[in-house]
Scaffold this active site. Sequence first.
Site, PDB file in Angstrom:
ATOM      1  N   ILE A  12       0.771  -1.194   0.085  1.00 56.37           N
ATOM      2  CA  ILE A  12       0.051   0.040  -0.036  1.00 56.37           C
ATOM      3  C   ILE A  12       0.757   1.330   0.014  1.00 56.37           C
ATOM      4  CG2 ILE A  12      -1.754   1.466   1.374  1.00 56.37           C
ATOM      5  CD1 ILE A  12      -2.830  -1.233  -0.041  1.00 56.37           C
ATOM      6  N   ASP A  33      10.569   3.498   5.638  1.00 56.36           N
ATOM      7  CA  ASP A  33      10.500   1.948   6.264  1.00 56.36           C
ATOM      8  C   ASP A  33      11.562   1.492   7.041  1.00 56.36           C
ATOM      9  OD1 ASP A  33       9.656  -0.838   6.450  1.00 56.36           O
ATOM     10  OD2 ASP A  33       8.692  -0.646   4.395  1.00 56.36           O
ATOM     11  N   GLY A 111      -6.254  -1.590   8.135  1.00 53.92           N
ATOM     12  CA  GLY A 111      -5.679  -2.704   8.879  1.00 53.92           C
ATOM     13  C   GLY A 111      -5.533  -2.177  10.517  1.00 53.92           C
ATOM     14  N   SER A 140     -11.267  -0.261   4.378  1.00 57.75           N
ATOM     15  CA  SER A 140     -10.451  -1.295   3.868  1.00 57.75           C
ATOM     16  C   SER A 140     -10.807  -1.558   2.445  1.00 57.75           C
ATOM     17  CB  SER A 140     -10.626  -2.738   4.575  1.00 57.75           C
ATOM     18  OG  SER A 140     -11.920  -3.122   4.457  1.00 57.75           O
ATOM     19  N   CYS A 141     -10.091  -2.181   1.891  1.00 57.43           N
ATOM     20  CA  CYS A 141     -10.161  -2.362   0.087  1.00 57.43           C
ATOM     21  C   CYS A 141     -11.567  -2.829  -0.267  1.00 57.43           C
ATOM     22  CB  CYS A 141      -9.076  -3.576  -0.312  1.00 57.43           C
ATOM     23  SG  CYS A 141      -9.069  -4.859   0.293  1.00 57.43           S
ATOM     24  N   ASN A 142     -12.008  -3.900   0.524  1.00 52.05           N
ATOM     25  CA  ASN A 142     -13.253  -4.487   0.007  1.00 52.05           C
ATOM     26  C   ASN A 142     -14.557  -3.413   0.370  1.00 52.05           C
ATOM     27  OD1 ASN A 142     -13.424  -6.969  -1.283  1.00 52.05           O
ATOM     28  ND2 ASN A 142     -12.443  -7.788   0.749  1.00 52.05           N
ATOM     29  N   ARG A 169      -9.791 -12.562  -2.594  1.00 53.49           N
ATOM     30  CA  ARG A 169      -8.308 -13.022  -2.912  1.00 53.49           C
ATOM     31  C   ARG A 169      -7.699 -13.342  -1.576  1.00 53.49           C
ATOM     32  NH1 ARG A 169      -6.437 -10.233   0.147  1.00 53.49           N
ATOM     33  NH2 ARG A 169      -5.047  -8.620  -0.162  1.00 53.49           N
ATOM     34  N   GLN A 300      -7.239  -5.240  -4.975  1.00 55.86           N
ATOM     35  CA  GLN A 300      -7.132  -4.932  -3.705  1.00 55.86           C
ATOM     36  C   GLN A 300      -5.592  -4.046  -3.303  1.00 55.86           C
ATOM     37  OE1 GLN A 300      -6.545  -7.970  -5.084  1.00 55.86           O
ATOM     38  NE2 GLN A 300      -4.467  -8.324  -4.343  1.00 55.86           N
TER      39      GLN A 300
END
Lengths: 339, 339, 339, 339
Positions: A12, A33, A111, A140-142, A169, A300
Amino acid sequence: MVKVGVVGYGVIGQRLADGVSRQEDMELVGVCDVGPTLSVRALKESGMPYPFFSGSMDNSAFEALDIPVTGSFEELVEASDIILDAAPGGIGAKNKATYEKHGKKAVFQGGEADSVADVFFHGYANYEKGLGAKWLKLTSCNTTGLIRAVDSMDRSVGVEKVAITIIRRVADPGDYHRGLTNALMVDEAPSHQCLDLMHIMPHIHATGILVHTPVTHGHIITLCVTPKKSVSLEAVEEEFRKHDRIRVVSRAEGFLGNASLFRYARDLGNYRSDMYEIALWKDTLVKSGEDIMFAINIPQESITIPETMDAVRAAMEMQTDRLEGVGKTNDYLGLGKWK
Amino acid sequence: MVKVGVVGYGVIGQRLADGVSRQEDMELVGVCDVGPTLSVRALKESGMPYPFFSGSMDNSAFEALDIPVTGSFEELVEASDIILDAAPGGIGAKNKATYEKHGKKAVFQGGEADSVADVFFHGYANYEKGLGAKWLKLTSCNTTGLIRAVDSMDRSVGVEKVAITIIRRVADPGDYHRGLTNALMVDEAPSHQCLDLMHIMPHIHATGILVHTPVTHGHIITLCVTPKKSVSLEAVEEEFRKHDRIRVVSRAEGFLGNASLFRYARDLGNYRSDMYEIALWKDTLVKSGEDIMFAINIPQESITIPETMDAVRAAMEMQTDRLEGVGKTNDYLGLGKWK
Amino acid sequence: MVKVGVVGYGVIGQRLADGVSRQEDMELVGVCDVGPTLSVRALKESGMPYPFFSGSMDNSAFEALDIPVTGSFEELVEASDIILDAAPGGIGAKNKATYEKHGKKAVFQGGEADSVADVFFHGYANYEKGLGAKWLKLTSCNTTGLIRAVDSMDRSVGVEKVAITIIRRVADPGDYHRGLTNALMVDEAPSHQCLDLMHIMPHIHATGILVHTPVTHGHIITLCVTPKKSVSLEAVEEEFRKHDRIRVVSRAEGFLGNASLFRYARDLGNYRSDMYEIALWKDTLVKSGEDIMFAINIPQESITIPETMDAVRAAMEMQTDRLEGVGKTNDYLGLGKWK
Amino acid sequence: MVKVGVVGYGVIGQRLADGVSRQEDMELVGVCDVGPTLSVRALKESGMPYPFFSGSMDNSAFEALDIPVTGSFEELVEASDIILDAAPGGIGAKNKATYEKHGKKAVFQGGEADSVADVFFHGYANYEKGLGAKWLKLTSCNTTGLIRAVDSMDRSVGVEKVAITIIRRVADPGDYHRGLTNALMVDEAPSHQCLDLMHIMPHIHATGILVHTPVTHGHIITLCVTPKKSVSLEAVEEEFRKHDRIRVVSRAEGFLGNASLFRYARDLGNYRSDMYEIALWKDTLVKSGEDIMFAINIPQESITIPETMDAVRAAMEMQTDRLEGVGKTNDYLGLGKWK
């Protein structure tokens, strides 16, 4: 120019950085990161298109790979007006203290726990709630994809309730830490996506079942929507076609399933082979009494990017009008342009 | 500028067009297909980066979709110096009559019968054979990758024989016309790739077994190579690292399998998420007596593109020296640059 | 009658119980597990064909389901002459103290560390080593199958070395705790199966590479065997055909891959759809110089059952001759009968 | 004793033969196929539990394999009172002429066109229509399972309409002629199963979407049922629990998806690892307003066997009462016995 930092450079985070760098009224301060993952190695190999900040105390791993480090996590936060946090679930809540300390706003991904944010946000459905907010969390994605379709119908004819089947998925391309082999898995119902939809759109009743499937690109969701008044399939399709983040596709064109859409994104030459739109199969649009049933595809990895750009616009009050806000995002991402 | 036409705009044809358009000493005249496939629709949606020629008698399907048609198949052939034929297996042989009629050379892909060509070609292994040739056929994806590795060893220490296990991906991403579900399939041995390798490198004995697996990106091949003289693993690795079309990777870096490499190509932002190099796992390089064993990854959609560019260079005598020829291709595709 | 207890009633434990119950000179004292897994529920639903002993301190979960408990783990050990331990990897080593305390012998499965046992055992390859031994460990599923084939060649013509590619199924049917989706995964070489083979057959050199694949029934292994003297493919095939635990199959008969063999076991009506034999594809038997190359199928759930029965025979000195020992197992399991 | 012949010895034919051989008031005359498929080879290897009749003009292939042939297709038909036709789709319609010629009744499977039969049959839903009928066609696997659940609700509270999402397994274990790899495929809606349900239960409105998934054992279907009057989830569950062909299962017990049910059938030691019951996940039973939503599992290879036995009972008027008819089938197949 609103200065945006991206924390977490995974599936993401990479795409959030891509999205920000395409917004002409935002400046990507950099990405952050904690270690030299494949994605960070790729950043280096592709010539450092994005400035990199280290979330680690010890930069020797980056130095060993000649990865130039622009600064620390805190320096990124300090240099940004707003942070897009795409760290693994639960880490965002820990990062929040740093954002707070530096007096910066943040947008978290799906998340994280709901409690991390003041506003649970969706660009099209509740843009106004995000205006000036400090802590926002994206659906979230969905749920993001679901709401695009349900909101579209709700604004035209009103929606009373929706029954959902999510054919999920189970892993992203390249995942080795999770997977299913020759198995479908059933979750306890109702799935969280239904609860989330009701959180964002409290006037609608939603329930549904989620089944995991062994594929990597694209959830498919079937919806059975009870509208507030009778509506023709043609009218519903017409509304979907007007939406800049929905593609109406068909089997006749060659779109046979989620894999066709992933291939199409590659054929288009889209960066990272991403697609921002959900697809809605015209061939699946049917009536069950007065209920409207249809299937959509959710890419997604990239679907929440436009709504996250919307969140920046709302939080920073770059546009105070909903359609103006999402419209700017669409313009810069080229959404709707192809119609 | 050598003028190149691409016939067949599918998985390979698209990538041949990409490759040609990156060669600064070649000009892409255009691409040709017979119907409005998803790939042709994507060409239109992405603004016609490549001129399109119609292989159909009836252009109404293209007109209905507002796809601009620059000319006919024959006009493309006439306007080109050399044709890259990526039509479905067997069609290339039929197209050949048209190339002959217009006095143009052609390079066919691995799906055609050997008889279609005078020269069975691999840029690194037999560039010289292609010099000035009229009809060339490329080795298939697995054979192309195999030969890169075997040729590298052969030129440094000599290779006597090789035993191969091909763990084949069964379909490309987006394929719905073929697939395996929860099954491995064993082919009759020796597989054609071994025979093809011996055709290109007749001084080497090759045999092997091919097993189909239900995945979509990247064949993995294990080789057990008998060198002509004893060689250390370090020396072999060193040679592979020098090769511009071989990446030496490891599990420690995060490359766990074929899916990691596909993800890495996406993380790099490579066009269509493609990778031209084979990958060779350092972790798998072991000795069996004096034999050398290792595993490589073959990105099936794009691997033959560099060798096809080499074929144009050889056939058109753009470079008469092998290393100069493949070197030009490498320069324009950016191969080896990241090392 | 040798009294045998089975500890751990999972995928392997169930099949060990099946195997013991078919040996007319052994008595299955019972099976033991710690909780009401699906397998234990199935034992209850199918009418308790095997006596059940509880490995838990608290039997309330069994009582709630009306599962009759014959006794405790220690009572099972005490009532047995020898224990077949099929507990999850690492638990067997802990259970060993109890076997020791009661003065009982045990056979562990391949998931335990080598140090748990005095003898690393394979019925055909080193039966004599197991004679009278107290602690035996079986080779793992792949190694068990591999050795059947290598031992067969070794006893007829002598084997110098073998190079192996293991195309591994990643999960068992019904597994939800592990899996791969659209990915092959490469392990570090040499794989443990090669080391294990050399442990059992120290006069042979073995190396190899293991690749995980997203399928659930049947590993496929390719072997490239260097024999001590030249041998014809016909002679090798002939030896394999004589072996009671090897089926020579072909594509022409309909055996296209691992899934055909699983289906065939179901078509045969085999209990739990199991097969004890490895299959060897005649179509894959080829020469690489004097090396012999071929592919075999390993039914991972049931393959170690015959060799475990052999281990009981050796440890309890029921038969002191190798061929007599494995022959008894074969008779009772019906192996070779169909030829 | 009603004499039954089975034509076509594939996935379904084998299981029909199994089913008939368990009905104490039926006699299995024999099974018939046209060539030495793996299933026919397995019949031979397992000692010919069922008499075999040849559907071929030339028996040399059977003779070469020492497969004893009891007679011809026509002899099987003549010796039977009723034929269960499980030939590949479309062949049954051709076979019908032979059944007609010999004056025998027949039951066709779901792959045949509706026109082949007078009665489209489901044991629970329309047993009475089958009484004395000459040509019957069974509903397909998904429809058979769907109707069990819908009929159960319809008989207790009345059903007005149902919206269905079929998450379909794309191939059977062992299939190599069809498959999907890393792809979901969407069919045109409404799927034939909805139309078939309405054919059998014309007073109910049904619509729905079907999505193919790359797995081999067990379709999962979600249903959103609009009952004629309000009903509690407990009452619905109670009705399902009473049904002898429905298992109510839960994730807590260990049933996580379709693969758990296949494993459970193996753990039970069921012949060919088959299960005759659909499973219904208690965890998925939720309300959408007054609508009832839940998910079921369909074991595609064996689910139509009980209803086909019912069809024989109806057609031959062995029992004229619905519950008596299906009850006899249940008794002989052991259905409901485990509750």
